[in-house]
Design an enzyme around this catalytic site. Sequence first.
Site, short mmCIF file in Angstrom:
data_model
loop_
_atom_site.label_atom_id
_atom_site.label_comp_id
_atom_site.label_asym_id
_atom_site.label_seq_id
_atom_site.Cartn_x
_atom_site.Cartn_y
_atom_site.Cartn_z
N GLY A 55 8.75 -51.05 -24.46
CA GLY A 55 8.31 -50.85 -23.10
C GLY A 55 6.99 -50.09 -23.18
N LYS A 94 9.07 -40.40 -26.05
CA LYS A 94 7.85 -39.42 -26.47
C LYS A 94 7.32 -38.51 -25.46
CE LYS A 94 5.77 -42.99 -29.38
NZ LYS A 94 6.75 -44.16 -29.05
N THR A 152 14.26 -45.04 -22.93
CA THR A 152 15.05 -45.87 -22.18
C THR A 152 14.62 -47.17 -23.09
OG1 THR A 152 12.63 -46.37 -21.33
CG2 THR A 152 13.95 -44.81 -19.94
N ASN A 173 14.26 -51.31 -22.18
CA ASN A 173 13.57 -52.19 -21.28
C ASN A 173 13.95 -53.64 -21.45
OD1 ASN A 173 11.34 -50.13 -20.17
ND2 ASN A 173 11.56 -49.67 -22.45
N GLU A 217 14.05 -50.15 -16.50
CA GLU A 217 14.05 -49.11 -17.71
C GLU A 217 15.44 -48.55 -17.53
OE1 GLU A 217 10.17 -47.29 -18.56
OE2 GLU A 217 9.84 -47.57 -16.38
N HIS A 274 23.86 -41.66 -23.74
CA HIS A 274 24.54 -41.68 -25.08
C HIS A 274 23.35 -41.29 -26.13
CE1 HIS A 274 27.22 -42.35 -28.40
NE2 HIS A 274 26.43 -43.20 -28.92
N TYR A 332 15.84 -51.99 -30.45
CA TYR A 332 15.12 -53.21 -30.13
C TYR A 332 15.54 -54.51 -30.72
CZ TYR A 332 11.49 -49.51 -28.95
OH TYR A 332 10.94 -48.45 -28.37
N ARG A 359 18.24 -43.37 -5.32
CA ARG A 359 17.22 -42.87 -4.37
C ARG A 359 16.21 -43.95 -4.64
NH1 ARG A 359 13.12 -40.86 -7.67
NH2 ARG A 359 13.77 -39.98 -9.73
#
Length: 171
Positions: free
Chosen positions: A15, A21, A27, A29, A79, A84, A91, A104
Amino acid sequence: MKSLPYFCRGEVIRGFGRGSKELGIPTANFPDSVVDNLPADISTGIYYGLACVGSGDVYKMVMSIGWNPYYKNTKKSMETHVIHTFKEDFYGEILSVVLVGYIRPERTYDSLEALIAAINNDIEEAKVKLDLPEHLKLRNDNFFTSIASSSSVLPCTAASTSTSQTIMNGH
């Protein structure tokens, strides 16, 4: 949102490189082909659900769908933060998710700290909601046990009572 629960899978791609970072919240992607096939009634925002990497265990997750206004993205993304701690990146693996609820809408923040606090609140809300009996039963759904190989990834589909949809979903 009529399309919930929404079952989806695809290959994990690189992503924007911000999750781990900058945010400390890694996440996974999805590629554009998955993002572009979202049903029209799944609006941008923050969702909660369940996720499975490859043929591994099923975990709780939160997902941001949209343009991430804090970063002013010009490309819509999906994302997923799997709740966990994984030993290494995944990847190229197949990520299977089921979106079960909406938390939300997307919004921008005055600071990175405010964004991180909001994401952590979303994670806590997801943990609580995913302990409800109607969501717990999805952990054992056939969708998670019928993982497609990377060369034959199944399309994403919304829940439906029709037989053809159910079979297509792998249920």
